[in-house]
Design a protein around this motif. Structure first.
Motif, PDB file in Angstrom:
ATOM      1  N   PRO A 225     -22.373  -2.697  -7.613  1.00  0.00           N
ATOM      2  CA  PRO A 225     -22.336  -1.435  -6.885  1.00  0.00           C
ATOM      3  C   PRO A 225     -21.201  -1.361  -5.868  1.00  0.00           C
ATOM      4  N   GLY A 226     -20.819  -2.507  -5.307  1.00  0.00           N
ATOM      5  CA  GLY A 226     -19.755  -2.473  -4.302  1.00  0.00           C
ATOM      6  C   GLY A 226     -18.384  -2.229  -4.907  1.00  0.00           C
ATOM      7  N   ASN A 227     -18.309  -2.311  -6.222  1.00  0.00           N
ATOM      8  CA  ASN A 227     -17.003  -2.219  -6.867  1.00  0.00           C
ATOM      9  C   ASN A 227     -16.667  -0.767  -7.206  1.00  0.00           C
ATOM     10  N   VAL A 228     -16.521   0.051  -6.208  1.00  0.00           N
ATOM     11  CA  VAL A 228     -16.258   1.461  -6.446  1.00  0.00           C
ATOM     12  C   VAL A 228     -14.769   1.727  -6.305  1.00  0.00           C
ATOM     13  N   ALA A 229     -14.300   2.715  -7.066  1.00  0.00           N
ATOM     14  CA  ALA A 229     -12.855   2.962  -7.095  1.00  0.00           C
ATOM     15  C   ALA A 229     -12.334   3.422  -5.737  1.00  0.00           C
ATOM     16  N   MET A 230     -13.089   4.294  -5.076  1.00  0.00           N
ATOM     17  CA  MET A 230     -12.615   4.793  -3.792  1.00  0.00           C
ATOM     18  C   MET A 230     -13.101   3.863  -2.692  1.00  0.00           C
ATOM     19  N   HIS A 231     -12.171   3.228  -2.014  1.00  0.00           N
ATOM     20  CA  HIS A 231     -12.552   2.114  -1.165  1.00  0.00           C
ATOM     21  C   HIS A 231     -11.398   1.839  -0.229  1.00  0.00           C
ATOM     22  N   TYR A 232     -11.610   1.084   0.814  1.00  0.00           N
ATOM     23  CA  TYR A 232     -10.489   0.606   1.630  1.00  0.00           C
ATOM     24  C   TYR A 232      -9.535   1.740   2.003  1.00  0.00           C
ATOM     25  N   ARG A 233     -10.071   2.904   2.282  1.00  0.00           N
ATOM     26  CA  ARG A 233      -9.191   4.060   2.341  1.00  0.00           C
ATOM     27  C   ARG A 233      -8.816   4.479   3.765  1.00  0.00           C
ATOM     28  N   PRO A 234      -7.498   4.696   4.030  1.00  0.00           N
ATOM     29  CA  PRO A 234      -7.131   5.246   5.329  1.00  0.00           C
ATOM     30  C   PRO A 234      -7.525   6.729   5.395  1.00  0.00           C
ATOM     31  N   LYS A 235      -7.615   7.271   6.614  1.00  0.00           N
ATOM     32  CA  LYS A 235      -7.983   8.694   6.729  1.00  0.00           C
ATOM     33  C   LYS A 235      -6.789   9.575   6.363  1.00  0.00           C
ATOM     34  N   THR A 236      -5.584   9.077   6.687  1.00  0.00           N
ATOM     35  CA  THR A 236      -4.371   9.823   6.338  1.00  0.00           C
ATOM     36  C   THR A 236      -4.101   9.625   4.846  1.00  0.00           C
ATOM     37  N   PRO A 237      -3.824  10.708   4.094  1.00  0.00           N
ATOM     38  CA  PRO A 237      -3.575  10.523   2.656  1.00  0.00           C
ATOM     39  C   PRO A 237      -2.426   9.540   2.408  1.00  0.00           C
ATOM     40  N   LEU A 238      -2.664   8.600   1.508  1.00  0.00           N
ATOM     41  CA  LEU A 238      -1.661   7.581   1.182  1.00  0.00           C
ATOM     42  C   LEU A 238      -1.121   7.862  -0.221  1.00  0.00           C
ATOM     43  N   HIS A 239       0.199   7.964  -0.326  1.00  0.00           N
ATOM     44  CA  HIS A 239       0.832   8.213  -1.623  1.00  0.00           C
ATOM     45  C   HIS A 239       1.747   7.045  -1.969  1.00  0.00           C
ATOM     46  N   LEU A 240       1.620   6.552  -3.199  1.00  0.00           N
ATOM     47  CA  LEU A 240       2.419   5.404  -3.640  1.00  0.00           C
ATOM     48  C   LEU A 240       3.547   5.881  -4.549  1.00  0.00           C
ATOM     49  N   PHE A 241       4.749   5.332  -4.347  1.00  0.00           N
ATOM     50  CA  PHE A 241       5.892   5.703  -5.177  1.00  0.00           C
ATOM     51  C   PHE A 241       6.646   4.457  -5.603  1.00  0.00           C
ATOM     52  N   GLU A 242       7.215   4.515  -6.794  1.00  0.00           N
ATOM     53  CA  GLU A 242       8.165   3.467  -7.146  1.00  0.00           C
ATOM     54  C   GLU A 242       9.408   3.638  -6.269  1.00  0.00           C
ATOM     55  N   THR A 243      10.172   2.549  -6.108  1.00  0.00           N
ATOM     56  CA  THR A 243      11.265   2.541  -5.124  1.00  0.00           C
ATOM     57  C   THR A 243      12.210   3.738  -5.250  1.00  0.00           C
ATOM     58  N   GLU A 244      12.724   3.956  -6.463  1.00  0.00           N
ATOM     59  CA  GLU A 244      13.724   5.021  -6.616  1.00  0.00           C
ATOM     60  C   GLU A 244      13.110   6.397  -6.412  1.00  0.00           C
ATOM     61  N   THR A 245      11.883   6.551  -6.843  1.00  0.00           N
ATOM     62  CA  THR A 245      11.210   7.839  -6.660  1.00  0.00           C
ATOM     63  C   THR A 245      11.027   8.116  -5.176  1.00  0.00           C
ATOM     64  N   LEU A 246      10.656   7.087  -4.437  1.00  0.00           N
ATOM     65  CA  LEU A 246      10.458   7.278  -2.992  1.00  0.00           C
ATOM     66  C   LEU A 246      11.783   7.690  -2.342  1.00  0.00           C
ATOM     67  N   ARG A 247      12.845   6.997  -2.760  1.00  0.00           N
ATOM     68  CA  ARG A 247      14.165   7.331  -2.206  1.00  0.00           C
ATOM     69  C   ARG A 247      14.491   8.806  -2.477  1.00  0.00           C
ATOM     70  N   MET A 248      14.265   9.220  -3.735  1.00  0.00           N
ATOM     71  CA  MET A 248      14.571  10.607  -4.111  1.00  0.00           C
ATOM     72  C   MET A 248      13.698  11.598  -3.349  1.00  0.00           C
ATOM     73  N   ARG A 249      12.426  11.277  -3.241  1.00  0.00           N
ATOM     74  CA  ARG A 249      11.508  12.204  -2.561  1.00  0.00           C
ATOM     75  C   ARG A 249      11.905  12.373  -1.095  1.00  0.00           C
ATOM     76  N   LEU A 250      12.357  11.260  -0.508  1.00  0.00           N
ATOM     77  CA  LEU A 250      12.764  11.343   0.901  1.00  0.00           C
ATOM     78  C   LEU A 250      14.002  12.226   1.056  1.00  0.00           C
ATOM     79  N   ARG A 251      14.972  12.035   0.153  1.00  0.00           N
ATOM     80  CA  ARG A 251      16.194  12.846   0.232  1.00  0.00           C
ATOM     81  C   ARG A 251      15.876  14.316  -0.039  1.00  0.00           C
ATOM     82  N   ALA A 252      14.884  14.561  -0.902  1.00  0.00           N
ATOM     83  CA  ALA A 252      14.596  15.933  -1.318  1.00  0.00           C
ATOM     84  C   ALA A 252      13.654  16.650  -0.349  1.00  0.00           C
ATOM     85  N   LYS A 253      13.112  15.924   0.597  1.00  0.00           N
ATOM     86  CA  LYS A 253      12.103  16.531   1.476  1.00  0.00           C
ATOM     87  C   LYS A 253      12.754  17.604   2.341  1.00  0.00           C
ATOM     88  N   GLU A 254      12.213  18.803   2.288  1.00  0.00           N
ATOM     89  CA  GLU A 254      12.872  19.921   2.965  1.00  0.00           C
ATOM     90  C   GLU A 254      12.099  20.454   4.150  1.00  0.00           C
TER      91      GLU A 254
END
Ligand code: TXA
Ligand code: MG
Length: 341
Positions: A225-254
């Motif tokens: 029962p303890g093995n639930v998918a939603m777990h260990y979660r910060p209150k602020t939404p956390l988004h994961l990106f591969e390195t290059e995608t993160l770089r691009m998203r940062l440059r593209a952020k308007e």
């Protein structure tokens, strides 16, 4: 539930504080304790009333089993039955240390500890303060991670207090945790040892110790029962990106929606919009794991509208880190364009 009582902060190097921690545990109180992985919320495992308070303080469903912590492997017999030879071998090799063994529980163990299951998780932790507590206590301490249900595990005192201050009797300050990620859990109740939670001890290490294959399913169907998918979660939404995608998203952020970036590859240009803070992670796996929860807690305390995090390397020995991040990340891990997420 509002604050009920004062949570005392105890210094284990002061004899009177150490004695008070022991006295509280013997009386059935809740004491947060340091382990080398994460802080645990401990209660006397032989006192079902004390154990049930753990579930209340955490807000954790009572059918989620707890790990029982022991001073050394010789105590296994008191808590488990039909212990296979491989359990003794793993104990000799990795205890004290960050591995939990799932065994058939001894009849005397209260089902309150095991969430009604017939099995029990046992671990001998390596933190010197926890070792001293367990040796002096002379019994088992049931302890889940010292966080509210489904929130981030704590690796420092302030993180425990953030979630549990006023809900527990005391916390023993053992400094920052040296390993930083919860123990590997190995199920030894079936014919083949099986990892049911990735952790600091890897499959390769287990196979090397046992000279036999160890299963490590991507997903497992054990009714844990303890093995639930939603777990260990910060209150602020956390988004994961591969390195290059993160770089691009940062440059593209308007827009200027405030974000916090957690990265290890220097992805920032210095002109990225809305980045209110960046947290640099170490490249080394062991160091990375040690800092992981601290980085997430720190980012979460930063009042940003989102955390953008660079995905760590996809290697077998990083599986515990990926497992925790997968659970911590928001359900749709990629924020919509320009949502400022
Ligand atoms: O490193 C750790 O393991 C930390 C420190 C405090 O020792 N403890 C920890 O406990 O992470 P907790 O309760 O947060 O996570 C233990 C996991 C839960 O998912 C629980 O369901 C599983 O272990 N577990 C415990 N006993 C079990 C059992 N008898 N059968 C299956 N799963 C079990
Ligand atoms: Mg936990």
């Amino acid at each position: 539930m509002s604050a009920l009582f004062e949570t005392r902060c105890l210094d284990p190097h002061r004899p009177e504080d150490f004695e008070l921690a022991l006295r509280l545990l013997r009386q059935g109180a809740l004491v947060a304790v340091p382990t080398e992985t994460v802080y645990g919320l401990a209660a006397d495992a032989s006192n079902p009333e004390a154990v049930s308070r753990i579930f209340e303080a955490k807000g954790r469903p009572s059918n989620h089993p707890l790990i029982v912590h022991l001073a050394d492997a010789q105590h296994m017999d008191a808590w488990a039955r039909d212990i296979p030879e491989i359990a003794w071998r793993l104990a000799a090799r990795f205890w004290p240390g960050p591995i939990t063994l799932l065994l058939h529980k001894a009849d005397a163990v209260s089902p309150v500890v095991t969430g009604g299951l017939d099995t029990i998780g046992l671990r001998v932790p390596a933190h010197p303060v926890m070792q001293r507590i367990l040796s002096a206590f002379r019994g088992g301490l049931a302890a889940p991670s010292a966080n509210r249900y489904q929130q981030l595990s704590p690796t420092a005192v302030w993180q425990v207090l953030k979630g549990l201050s006023g809900r527990i009797d005391a916390i023993v300050d053992g400094g920052p945790c040296s390993v930083g990620v919860e123990s590997t859990i190995v199920d030894l109740t079936g014919p083949i040892p099986r990892i049911v939670r990735a952790g600091p001890i890897t499959r390769a290490q287990l196979q090397d110790a046992l000279h036999m294959p160890v299963e490590f399913p991507e997903e497992h169907d054990v009714a844990v029962p303890g093995n639930v998918a939603m777990h260990y979660r910060p209150k602020t939404p956390l988004h994961l990106f591969e390195t290059e995608t993160l770089r691009m998203r940062l440059r593209a952020k308007e827009n200027d929606a405030p974000i916090i970036v957690i990265e290890h590859s220097n992805v920032l240009s210095g002109h990225d919009r809305g980045v209110v803070r960046s947290i640099q992670m170490p490249a080394d796996k062991t160091e990375y794991a040690r800092c992981l929860y601290d980085a997430l807690h720190t980012a979460d305390a930063g009042r940003a509208s989102a955390i953008w995090m660079e995905m760590p390397p996809l290697c077998e020995d990083w599986r515990d880190v990926h497992d925790r991040l997968g659970r911590a990340a928001s359900a749709e891990s990629t924020p919509p364009d320009d949502a400022g997420a």
